[in-house]
Design a protein around this motif. Structure first.
Motif, PDB file in Angstrom:
ATOM      1  N   ASP A 194       3.961 -16.230 -31.016  1.00 43.80           N
ATOM      2  CA  ASP A 194       3.697 -17.531 -31.636  1.00 43.80           C
ATOM      3  C   ASP A 194       5.031 -18.202 -31.985  1.00 43.80           C
ATOM      4  O   ASP A 194       5.281 -18.592 -33.124  1.00 43.80           O
ATOM      5  CB  ASP A 194       2.799 -17.390 -32.873  1.00 43.80           C
ATOM      6  CG  ASP A 194       3.396 -16.447 -33.908  1.00 43.80           C
ATOM      7  OD1 ASP A 194       4.397 -15.764 -33.596  1.00 43.80           O
ATOM      8  OD2 ASP A 194       2.864 -16.400 -35.026  1.00 43.80           O
ATOM      9  N   ALA A 195       5.900 -18.311 -30.960  1.00 45.33           N
ATOM     10  CA  ALA A 195       7.217 -18.907 -31.132  1.00 45.33           C
ATOM     11  C   ALA A 195       7.111 -20.422 -31.234  1.00 45.33           C
ATOM     12  O   ALA A 195       6.134 -21.032 -30.789  1.00 45.33           O
ATOM     13  CB  ALA A 195       8.117 -18.520 -29.962  1.00 45.33           C
TER      14      ALA A 195
ATOM     15  N   LEU B  67     -11.460 -17.235 -28.217  1.00 45.07           N
ATOM     16  CA  LEU B  67     -11.141 -18.633 -27.939  1.00 45.07           C
ATOM     17  C   LEU B  67     -10.953 -19.414 -29.229  1.00 45.07           C
ATOM     18  O   LEU B  67     -10.019 -20.244 -29.342  1.00 45.07           O
ATOM     19  CB  LEU B  67     -12.246 -19.270 -27.091  1.00 45.07           C
ATOM     20  CG  LEU B  67     -12.011 -20.719 -26.661  1.00 45.07           C
ATOM     21  CD1 LEU B  67     -10.713 -20.852 -25.870  1.00 45.07           C
ATOM     22  CD2 LEU B  67     -13.188 -21.246 -25.832  1.00 45.07           C
ATOM     23  N   ALA B  68     -11.797 -19.177 -30.220  1.00 45.60           N
ATOM     24  CA  ALA B  68     -11.667 -19.866 -31.512  1.00 45.60           C
ATOM     25  C   ALA B  68     -10.316 -19.546 -32.149  1.00 45.60           C
ATOM     26  O   ALA B  68      -9.632 -20.433 -32.669  1.00 45.60           O
ATOM     27  CB  ALA B  68     -12.806 -19.451 -32.443  1.00 45.60           C
ATOM     28  N   HIS B  69      -9.924 -18.281 -32.109  1.00 43.46           N
ATOM     29  CA  HIS B  69      -8.625 -17.890 -32.664  1.00 43.46           C
ATOM     30  C   HIS B  69      -7.488 -18.556 -31.902  1.00 43.46           C
ATOM     31  O   HIS B  69      -6.527 -19.060 -32.511  1.00 43.46           O
ATOM     32  CB  HIS B  69      -8.467 -16.370 -32.598  1.00 43.46           C
ATOM     33  CG  HIS B  69      -7.118 -15.891 -33.038  1.00 43.46           C
ATOM     34  ND1 HIS B  69      -6.789 -15.697 -34.366  1.00 43.46           N
ATOM     35  CD2 HIS B  69      -5.989 -15.590 -32.328  1.00 43.46           C
ATOM     36  CE1 HIS B  69      -5.529 -15.289 -34.458  1.00 43.46           C
ATOM     37  NE2 HIS B  69      -5.030 -15.211 -33.227  1.00 43.46           N
ATOM     38  N   PHE B  70      -7.583 -18.566 -30.586  1.00 41.33           N
ATOM     39  CA  PHE B  70      -6.501 -19.122 -29.775  1.00 41.33           C
ATOM     40  C   PHE B  70      -6.274 -20.603 -30.057  1.00 41.33           C
ATOM     41  O   PHE B  70      -5.142 -21.044 -30.254  1.00 41.33           O
ATOM     42  CB  PHE B  70      -6.792 -18.914 -28.280  1.00 41.33           C
ATOM     43  CG  PHE B  70      -5.679 -19.395 -27.387  1.00 41.33           C
ATOM     44  CD1 PHE B  70      -4.622 -18.563 -27.069  1.00 41.33           C
ATOM     45  CD2 PHE B  70      -5.679 -20.694 -26.887  1.00 41.33           C
ATOM     46  CE1 PHE B  70      -3.574 -19.014 -26.262  1.00 41.33           C
ATOM     47  CE2 PHE B  70      -4.649 -21.156 -26.089  1.00 41.33           C
ATOM     48  CZ  PHE B  70      -3.595 -20.311 -25.770  1.00 41.33           C
TER      49      PHE B  70
ATOM     50  N   LEU C  15       2.195 -21.914 -20.413  1.00 40.71           N
ATOM     51  CA  LEU C  15       3.182 -22.104 -21.460  1.00 40.71           C
ATOM     52  C   LEU C  15       2.472 -22.161 -22.797  1.00 40.71           C
ATOM     53  O   LEU C  15       1.517 -22.928 -22.974  1.00 40.71           O
ATOM     54  CB  LEU C  15       3.960 -23.396 -21.210  1.00 40.71           C
ATOM     55  CG  LEU C  15       4.859 -23.399 -19.964  1.00 40.71           C
ATOM     56  CD1 LEU C  15       5.408 -24.798 -19.709  1.00 40.71           C
ATOM     57  CD2 LEU C  15       5.992 -22.400 -20.120  1.00 40.71           C
ATOM     58  N   VAL C  16       2.919 -21.325 -23.728  1.00 45.15           N
ATOM     59  CA  VAL C  16       2.266 -21.211 -25.024  1.00 45.15           C
ATOM     60  C   VAL C  16       3.338 -21.339 -26.121  1.00 45.15           C
ATOM     61  O   VAL C  16       4.466 -20.887 -25.968  1.00 45.15           O
ATOM     62  CB  VAL C  16       1.540 -19.855 -25.165  1.00 45.15           C
ATOM     63  CG1 VAL C  16       0.931 -19.707 -26.558  1.00 45.15           C
ATOM     64  CG2 VAL C  16       0.457 -19.711 -24.101  1.00 45.15           C
ATOM     65  N   ARG C  17       2.964 -21.977 -27.217  1.00 42.19           N
ATOM     66  CA  ARG C  17       3.815 -22.008 -28.395  1.00 42.19           C
ATOM     67  C   ARG C  17       2.943 -22.027 -29.647  1.00 42.19           C
ATOM     68  O   ARG C  17       1.731 -22.264 -29.563  1.00 42.19           O
ATOM     69  CB  ARG C  17       4.718 -23.259 -28.390  1.00 42.19           C
ATOM     70  CG  ARG C  17       3.967 -24.556 -28.639  1.00 42.19           C
ATOM     71  CD  ARG C  17       4.897 -25.756 -28.643  1.00 42.19           C
ATOM     72  NE  ARG C  17       4.122 -26.980 -28.893  1.00 42.19           N
ATOM     73  CZ  ARG C  17       4.625 -28.221 -28.809  1.00 42.19           C
ATOM     74  NH1 ARG C  17       5.896 -28.382 -28.460  1.00 42.19           N
ATOM     75  NH2 ARG C  17       3.858 -29.267 -29.052  1.00 42.19           N
ATOM     76  N   LYS C  18       3.568 -21.789 -30.768  1.00 40.09           N
ATOM     77  CA  LYS C  18       2.856 -21.864 -32.040  1.00 40.09           C
ATOM     78  C   LYS C  18       2.349 -23.289 -32.251  1.00 40.09           C
ATOM     79  O   LYS C  18       3.039 -24.262 -31.959  1.00 40.09           O
ATOM     80  CB  LYS C  18       3.803 -21.481 -33.196  1.00 40.09           C
ATOM     81  CG  LYS C  18       3.134 -21.431 -34.545  1.00 40.09           C
ATOM     82  CD  LYS C  18       4.141 -20.981 -35.617  1.00 40.09           C
ATOM     83  CE  LYS C  18       3.485 -20.907 -36.983  1.00 40.09           C
ATOM     84  NZ  LYS C  18       4.470 -20.446 -38.015  1.00 40.09           N
ATOM     85  N   ARG C  19       1.127 -23.404 -32.739  1.00 35.89           N
ATOM     86  CA  ARG C  19       0.518 -24.725 -32.925  1.00 35.89           C
ATOM     87  C   ARG C  19       1.415 -25.629 -33.759  1.00 35.89           C
ATOM     88  O   ARG C  19       1.906 -25.244 -34.819  1.00 35.89           O
ATOM     89  CB  ARG C  19      -0.857 -24.562 -33.586  1.00 35.89           C
ATOM     90  CG  ARG C  19      -1.572 -25.887 -33.826  1.00 35.89           C
ATOM     91  CD  ARG C  19      -2.908 -25.626 -34.502  1.00 35.89           C
ATOM     92  NE  ARG C  19      -3.533 -26.864 -34.901  1.00 35.89           N
ATOM     93  CZ  ARG C  19      -4.681 -26.928 -35.581  1.00 35.89           C
ATOM     94  NH1 ARG C  19      -5.303 -25.788 -35.919  1.00 35.89           N
ATOM     95  NH2 ARG C  19      -5.209 -28.076 -35.918  1.00 35.89           N
TER      96      ARG C  19
END
Length: 503
Positions: free
Chosen positions: A166-167, A461-464, A497-501
């Motif tokens: 969760d960068a 999915l809810a957590h993501f 590509l993923v990052r912290k919300r």
């Protein structure tokens, strides 16, 4: 005098035997003849039908769609490599319903599954002949979901932190590998509990065994029946996997064996392993047998859920514009209900997103497979000889404009709106099945673990969506996976590509 044959001669002899077997199978079809059912995908003539079988191997959705369009109110057949029998596909809702209702001693779901997965070779005869784990999944696991949901939620939170950073900055994440890690750990939190569910070697074993079984089954099914025992020895390694599993599970099982079966004791585990121990009888109550059964349960849990969530994450990354609506629903419901199974039941958009992913992509192009154990007649007189595999064309059904508006368009909240319009809370939810929605099958043999899988996937999915931002570098029309026969195999190299919300 000893005669030594080189490899090319052996290969030629084997090829000749296979050719003779195929020719004999078609020249003397006996009661197995299906000449009255139209053929798609290639010619019906002996030997030449192999051309259709090769086409089906790489273009199954197109072959099945061709048959579905031409024979929508009836049946068609196609050739498949290795089976040495035609596969029959039933198209109309009326006939699909008859398929659902047929007695098990006439059209058998279990024997069709055993043939598809080559269970005798990939898992062993004991799993084939005594699938006692199935009613445990259907009853014990489903009933326990409410009480075990806090553990499920805790493991989802912990495993996501481990598998997906969760960068603050965008980070590339391999989707399928990360999802398999999360699904394996989360499922095993309810199967064996802490700390084993987080053991890297135990999880690696279950993930590898899952992939090996499905890969081995696909390869074994390419061979004619008389060569399958040889192929089974070459392309499976069940004993080695069991020995590896025993290192982790044997001490736990031995400790639990100290209590008499069925006895209550303070702190008695409420998990899959204990349910299996309580139900096992005779030779199934050995450490080796219980280890194999745990590996078997993991196959179903890991394989389908990993593919389904991989597909959902790739669809979400292709259009992050869906995130706000999903977040709005999750946050509003969690404020009222907390992270509970009851909250999952109220998340219609989350449920719809996953159900639409299954409709649009799904695990395969066919479903509801049955094997005729005796000659069978449908109500219109269509004859199905004993030994025939028959199924429904799920991919074509799910892309039929008669059942779904704009079926070629991914509409993530399609089923949420249908539930609102119909005023029904259950008819269009993910776990519901019908003659036009069959990813879980339909009827009494619908997937016994679908309630567990749906709750796990919705919680994931809810957590993501409330934890991460996501986007894709892939072109919007990039393929999600590739077809191998009727199976849609996910792209194991796909990254997002993923990052912290951020908001």
């Amino acid at each position: 005098m000893l005669v030594t044959m080189d490899g090319s001669l052996v290969a030629s002899l084997l090829a000749g035997l296979v050719g003779l077997y195929v020719l004999a199978d078609y020249v003397w079809p006996s009661k197995h003849s299906l000449a009255h059912i139209p053929t798609v995908g290639g010619p019906s003539f002996p030997i030449l039908s192999s051309l259709g079988a090769f086409r089906y191997l790489f273009h199954a959705p197109e072959v099945l769609e061709e048959g579905y369009v031409k024979h929508k109110d009836g049946f068609f057949k196609h050739a498949e490599i290795g089976r040495m029998r035609w596969n029959v596909v039933v198209c109309s809702p009326e006939h699909i319903d008859e398929l659902r209702k047929a007695a098990d001693d006439q059209l058998s779901f279990q024997e069709a599954t055993n043939e598809s997965l080559q269970v005798d070779y990939t898992l062993g005869p004991s799993v084939h002949l005594n699938p006692y784990h199935i009613p445990i999944v259907r009853s014990n696991l489903t009933r326990a979901l409410g009480g075990l949901f806090p553990a499920l939620r805790d493991e989802i939170d912990h495993s996501f932190k481990t598998a997906i950073p969760d960068a603050e900055d965008w980070t590339k994440v391999n989707v399928y590998g990360s999802v398999m890690d999360i699904v394996c750990r989360t499922s095993n939190r309810l199967f064996v509990g802490l700390p084993l569910c987080r053991n890297e070697d135990y999880c690696a074993l279950n993930k590898k065994f899952t992939i090996d079984v499905f890969t081995g089954a696909r390869i074994i099914n390419l061979f004619p029946n008389f060569l399958k025992p040889i192929a089974g020895r070459l392309f499976t390694n069940v004993p080695k996997s069991i020995r590896r599993g025993e290192k982790h599970l044997a001490p736990i099982i031995e400790e639990r064996f100290k209590h008499e079966q069925g006895d209550e004791w303070e702190g008695k585990p409420n998990d899959m392993l204990q349910w299996l121990i309580d139900a096992a009888e005779g030779e199934e109550r050995s450490i080796r047998a219980l280890v194999l059964r745990m590996l078997t349960v993991n196959i179903a849990a890991i394989h389908t859920s990993s593919i389904s969530f991989t597909q959902a994450l790739l669809m979400l990354s292709a259009d992050p514009g869906y995130l706000p609506a999903l977040r709005e629903e999750v946050e509003a419901i969690v404020r009222e209900e907390g992270w509970t199974k009851g909250a999952m039941n109220k998340m219609r958009r989350v449920d719809s997103f996953l159900k639409e992913t299954q409709r649009f992509l799904g695990l395969g192009a066919k479903s509801m497979a049955r094997k005729a154990l005796q000659d069978f007649y449908f109500s219109d007189g269509t004859y199905i000889p004993a030994g025939t595999i028959i199924s429904a064309p799920s991919h074509s059904l799910h892309h039929d404009g008669h059942f779904y508006d704009n079926p070629g368009v991914f509409n993530p909240f399609r089923f949420a709106r249908m539930r609102d319009d119909d005023g029904e809370g259950t008819r269009h939810q993910m776990v519901a099945t019908s003659t036009d929605y069959v990813p879980f099958g339909h009827g009494r043999h619908a997937c016994p673990g679908r309630f567990f899988a749906a709750n796990e996937l919705k919680a994931m999915l809810a957590h993501f969506v409330v934890t991460y931002d996501v986007k894709s570098e892939r072109a919007s029309d990039a393929p999600i996976g590739r077809w191998f026969g009727a199976s849609l195999v996910p792209d194991r190299s796909a990254e997002v590509l993923v990052r912290k919300r951020q908001n």
